[in-house]
Design a protein around this motif. Structure first.
Motif, PDB file in Angstrom:
ATOM      1  N   SER A 108     -23.217  34.210  20.282  1.00 19.53           N
ATOM      2  CA  SER A 108     -23.032  34.046  18.832  1.00 19.53           C
ATOM      3  C   SER A 108     -23.030  32.578  18.416  1.00 19.53           C
ATOM      4  O   SER A 108     -22.232  32.150  17.576  1.00 19.53           O
ATOM      5  CB  SER A 108     -21.739  34.731  18.366  1.00 19.53           C
ATOM      6  OG  SER A 108     -21.767  36.103  18.660  1.00 19.53           O
ATOM      7  N   PRO A 117     -24.330  29.524  16.377  1.00 23.90           N
ATOM      8  CA  PRO A 117     -25.084  29.333  15.127  1.00 23.90           C
ATOM      9  C   PRO A 117     -26.324  28.485  15.376  1.00 23.90           C
ATOM     10  O   PRO A 117     -26.360  27.663  16.307  1.00 23.90           O
ATOM     11  CB  PRO A 117     -24.089  28.613  14.214  1.00 23.90           C
ATOM     12  CG  PRO A 117     -23.049  28.041  15.111  1.00 23.90           C
ATOM     13  CD  PRO A 117     -23.033  28.861  16.372  1.00 23.90           C
ATOM     14  N   THR A 118     -27.341  28.652  14.545  1.00 23.57           N
ATOM     15  CA  THR A 118     -28.613  27.953  14.746  1.00 23.57           C
ATOM     16  C   THR A 118     -28.460  26.444  14.692  1.00 23.57           C
ATOM     17  O   THR A 118     -29.244  25.725  15.316  1.00 23.57           O
ATOM     18  CB  THR A 118     -29.668  28.397  13.718  1.00 23.57           C
ATOM     19  OG1 THR A 118     -29.135  28.203  12.401  1.00 23.57           O
ATOM     20  CG2 THR A 118     -30.044  29.846  13.908  1.00 23.57           C
ATOM     21  N   SER A 157     -28.121  32.298  23.211  1.00 25.33           N
ATOM     22  CA  SER A 157     -27.371  31.943  21.998  1.00 25.33           C
ATOM     23  C   SER A 157     -26.961  33.184  21.200  1.00 25.33           C
ATOM     24  O   SER A 157     -25.871  33.216  20.626  1.00 25.33           O
ATOM     25  CB  SER A 157     -28.162  30.968  21.127  1.00 25.33           C
ATOM     26  OG  SER A 157     -29.336  31.551  20.628  1.00 25.33           O
ATOM     27  N   GLU A 158     -27.805  34.202  21.168  1.00 28.69           N
ATOM     28  CA  GLU A 158     -27.439  35.454  20.480  1.00 28.69           C
ATOM     29  C   GLU A 158     -26.250  36.116  21.166  1.00 28.69           C
ATOM     30  O   GLU A 158     -25.322  36.582  20.497  1.00 28.69           O
ATOM     31  CB  GLU A 158     -28.630  36.411  20.446  1.00 28.69           C
ATOM     32  CG  GLU A 158     -29.698  36.004  19.471  1.00 28.69           C
ATOM     33  CD  GLU A 158     -30.968  36.823  19.595  1.00 28.69           C
ATOM     34  OE1 GLU A 158     -31.029  37.755  20.447  1.00 28.69           O
ATOM     35  OE2 GLU A 158     -31.929  36.524  18.861  1.00 28.69           O
ATOM     36  N   GLN A 159     -26.273  36.159  22.492  1.00 34.98           N
ATOM     37  CA  GLN A 159     -25.171  36.780  23.228  1.00 34.98           C
ATOM     38  C   GLN A 159     -23.857  36.029  23.017  1.00 34.98           C
ATOM     39  O   GLN A 159     -22.787  36.626  23.034  1.00 34.98           O
ATOM     40  CB  GLN A 159     -25.487  36.837  24.725  1.00 34.98           C
ATOM     41  CG  GLN A 159     -26.636  37.732  25.094  1.00 34.98           C
ATOM     42  CD  GLN A 159     -26.349  39.183  24.785  1.00 34.98           C
ATOM     43  OE1 GLN A 159     -25.308  39.712  25.132  1.00 34.98           O
ATOM     44  NE2 GLN A 159     -27.273  39.821  24.091  1.00 34.98           N
ATOM     45  N   LYS A 192     -32.747  31.633  22.928  1.00 36.59           N
ATOM     46  CA  LYS A 192     -32.374  32.560  21.850  1.00 36.59           C
ATOM     47  C   LYS A 192     -31.565  33.730  22.391  1.00 36.59           C
ATOM     48  O   LYS A 192     -30.586  34.141  21.767  1.00 36.59           O
ATOM     49  CB  LYS A 192     -33.613  33.042  21.103  1.00 36.59           C
ATOM     50  CG  LYS A 192     -34.132  32.019  20.132  1.00 36.59           C
ATOM     51  CD  LYS A 192     -35.238  32.563  19.277  1.00 36.59           C
ATOM     52  CE  LYS A 192     -35.649  31.513  18.267  1.00 36.59           C
ATOM     53  NZ  LYS A 192     -36.713  31.966  17.389  1.00 36.59           N
ATOM     54  N   LYS A 224     -19.594  33.988  29.226  1.00 41.16           N
ATOM     55  CA  LYS A 224     -18.463  34.787  28.741  1.00 41.16           C
ATOM     56  C   LYS A 224     -17.433  35.011  29.842  1.00 41.16           C
ATOM     57  O   LYS A 224     -16.232  34.839  29.622  1.00 41.16           O
ATOM     58  CB  LYS A 224     -18.949  36.131  28.210  1.00 41.16           C
ATOM     59  CG  LYS A 224     -19.756  36.031  26.937  1.00 41.16           C
ATOM     60  CD  LYS A 224     -20.225  37.410  26.520  1.00 41.16           C
ATOM     61  CE  LYS A 224     -21.098  37.369  25.300  1.00 41.16           C
ATOM     62  NZ  LYS A 224     -21.593  38.697  24.921  1.00 41.16           N
TER      63      LYS A 224
END
Length: 163
Positions: free
Chosen positions: A71, A73-74, A67-69, A64, A42
């Motif tokens: 955003s 997509p899977t 990727s969550e931080q 995970k 970021k």
């Protein structure tokens, strides 16, 4: 131009007799470090088009959290069995098979494959890469099939002391 991000999984619990290496989970510190690694993406305004991940629990958890931080997509996450403790050759094979439409590729895998790969691709010394360490390499190429020894330019090595 292609950008490769190499990420070593975050700190995991010690392996033992009752827990196979493949199933080792992240420590609390490892969770914290993985989130901090995501924050570097970021801060630097870096993007990921595709993330290739070793299916070991510690790499899965690291990926995970990142990727969550971010955003992600899977569908941008791909687990590749051969990346579990993969050699430089195995990691290279995975990179060379990535579609040319991907410009920003991340790999979340293991030590020592990650720093060895960075050194081979850039002809630069990286040395020990701490858990949750991040390496950024740029390539002046059109296709991932072209990636080979010495073609990369080492742009950043970010480790916990830099967070």
């Amino acid at each position: 131009m292609k950008t490769l991000f190499l990420i070593r999984h975050a700190e995991a619990v010690e392996g033992g007799y009752h827990e196979p290496d493949f199933e080792r989970l992240l420590t609390q510190h490892g969770v914290f470090s993985a989130v901090k690694t995501a924050e570097q993406f970021k801060l630097q305004n870096w993007n990921i088009d595709l993330m290739l991940i070793s299916p070991a629990r510690r790499t899965e958890m690291t990926a995970k959290l990142i990727s969550e931080q971010l955003s992600l997509p899977t569908e941008k996450l791909s687990y590749i069995e051969d990346l579990y403790n993969g050699t430089v050759r195995t990691l290279m094979r995975a990179i060379n098979q990535v579609d040319a439409t991907v410009n920003h590729l991340a790999i979340v895998a293991h030590h020592p494959g990650i720093p060895y790969l960075a050194e081979m691709l850039t002809d630069q010394t990286v040395g020990y890469l701490q858990p949750a360490g991040l390496i950024k390499i740029d390539f002046a190429i059109e296709s991932w099939e072209e990636v080979s020894q010495g073609l990369g330019t080492l742009k950043a090595v970010i480790q916990e002391e830099n967070f």
